[in-house]
Design a protein around this motif. Sequence first.
Motif, PDB file in Angstrom:
ATOM      1  N   PHE A 186       0.862  -1.180   0.000  1.00 34.23           N
ATOM      2  CA  PHE A 186       0.000   0.000   0.000  1.00 34.23           C
ATOM      3  C   PHE A 186       0.894   1.224   0.000  1.00 34.23           C
ATOM      4  O   PHE A 186       1.919   1.242   0.680  1.00 34.23           O
ATOM      5  CB  PHE A 186      -0.882   0.046   1.259  1.00 34.23           C
ATOM      6  N   PHE A 187       0.483   2.245  -0.711  1.00 30.14           N
ATOM      7  CA  PHE A 187       1.240   3.496  -0.750  1.00 30.14           C
ATOM      8  C   PHE A 187       2.693   3.230  -1.146  1.00 30.14           C
ATOM      9  O   PHE A 187       3.621   3.793  -0.569  1.00 30.14           O
ATOM     10  CB  PHE A 187       1.166   4.225   0.598  1.00 30.14           C
TER      11      PHE A 187
ATOM     12  N   GLU B  98      -9.680  -4.439   1.275  1.00 27.30           N
ATOM     13  CA  GLU B  98      -8.804  -3.337   0.895  1.00 27.30           C
ATOM     14  C   GLU B  98      -9.010  -2.127   1.803  1.00 27.30           C
ATOM     15  O   GLU B  98      -8.051  -1.474   2.217  1.00 27.30           O
ATOM     16  CB  GLU B  98      -9.079  -2.962  -0.567  1.00 27.30           C
ATOM     17  N   ASP B  99     -10.260  -1.827   2.147  1.00 23.81           N
ATOM     18  CA  ASP B  99     -10.549  -0.689   3.020  1.00 23.81           C
ATOM     19  C   ASP B  99      -9.986  -0.906   4.429  1.00 23.81           C
ATOM     20  O   ASP B  99      -9.431   0.011   5.032  1.00 23.81           O
ATOM     21  CB  ASP B  99     -12.052  -0.443   3.067  1.00 23.81           C
TER      22      ASP B  99
ATOM     23  N   CYS C  15      -7.415  -2.831   5.204  1.00 21.48           N
ATOM     24  CA  CYS C  15      -5.953  -2.749   5.107  1.00 21.48           C
ATOM     25  C   CYS C  15      -5.473  -1.320   4.902  1.00 21.48           C
ATOM     26  O   CYS C  15      -4.452  -0.916   5.469  1.00 21.48           O
ATOM     27  CB  CYS C  15      -5.450  -3.662   3.994  1.00 21.48           C
ATOM     28  N   ARG C  16      -6.209  -0.538   4.131  1.00 18.66           N
ATOM     29  CA  ARG C  16      -5.837   0.866   3.930  1.00 18.66           C
ATOM     30  C   ARG C  16      -5.902   1.624   5.255  1.00 18.66           C
ATOM     31  O   ARG C  16      -5.000   2.386   5.600  1.00 18.66           O
ATOM     32  CB  ARG C  16      -6.748   1.537   2.893  1.00 18.66           C
ATOM     33  N   THR C  17      -6.982   1.409   6.010  1.00 18.92           N
ATOM     34  CA  THR C  17      -7.110   2.053   7.318  1.00 18.92           C
ATOM     35  C   THR C  17      -5.971   1.601   8.234  1.00 18.92           C
ATOM     36  O   THR C  17      -5.379   2.410   8.955  1.00 18.92           O
ATOM     37  CB  THR C  17      -8.471   1.705   7.959  1.00 18.92           C
TER      38      THR C  17
END
Length: 192
Positions: free
Chosen positions: A55-56, A168-169, A171-173
């Motif tokens: 991520f990122f 995904e949400d 993991c993003r958080t």
Amino acid sequence: MDEPPEVNILLLGDAEAGKSTFLSRISKGSGGHDSKTPLDLLRDGDQPFIFEIKFFNRPYRFSFYDTASPENWTLLTPDVIVLCYDISSRLSLINVQRVWAKEVKRVFTVTTDLPVLLLGLKRDLRSEEDPNGIIYPQEAYRIAQEMRCDRYLECSAVTGELVHEVFEDICRTAAMSTKPSGGLSEGGCEVM
């Protein structure tokens, strides 16, 4: 090369809410599974369930813990808590409000910047046959706001509907929780 940051994600909720099925689905990937074929459930003894994802433009190691027993999670230090309920069971949602949310506040009182998400599971069982048991997204979102959750999400692990987006949400958080600004939502609860 540096080790990827390890991020702990704690799934809490009643037994049979669908947490294990959700984790089993994401461990198998969202594609290639016929919803008519039984899903092999992950075993509690295999915890944590680890997923390495980028991520990122940075690798992360997400460790998921699944429990319906407070004795098993009070020693953990989660970076994100996901309160889970069964969309087809009003009692499951009531228990999230009256039991699980209160336990989270009691155990993690020192951590005010801990993101808490509300996840409705078994979306495929939402049925109009039982009007008293139906939990529509609008009601669940309102309850998530009242509980001061950062996000409201829902999916069906059995059919795979929205599983990838929910995973995904989460993991993003969780990845955001490793940054100085943290993973909390700005301005209240968001709907995925």
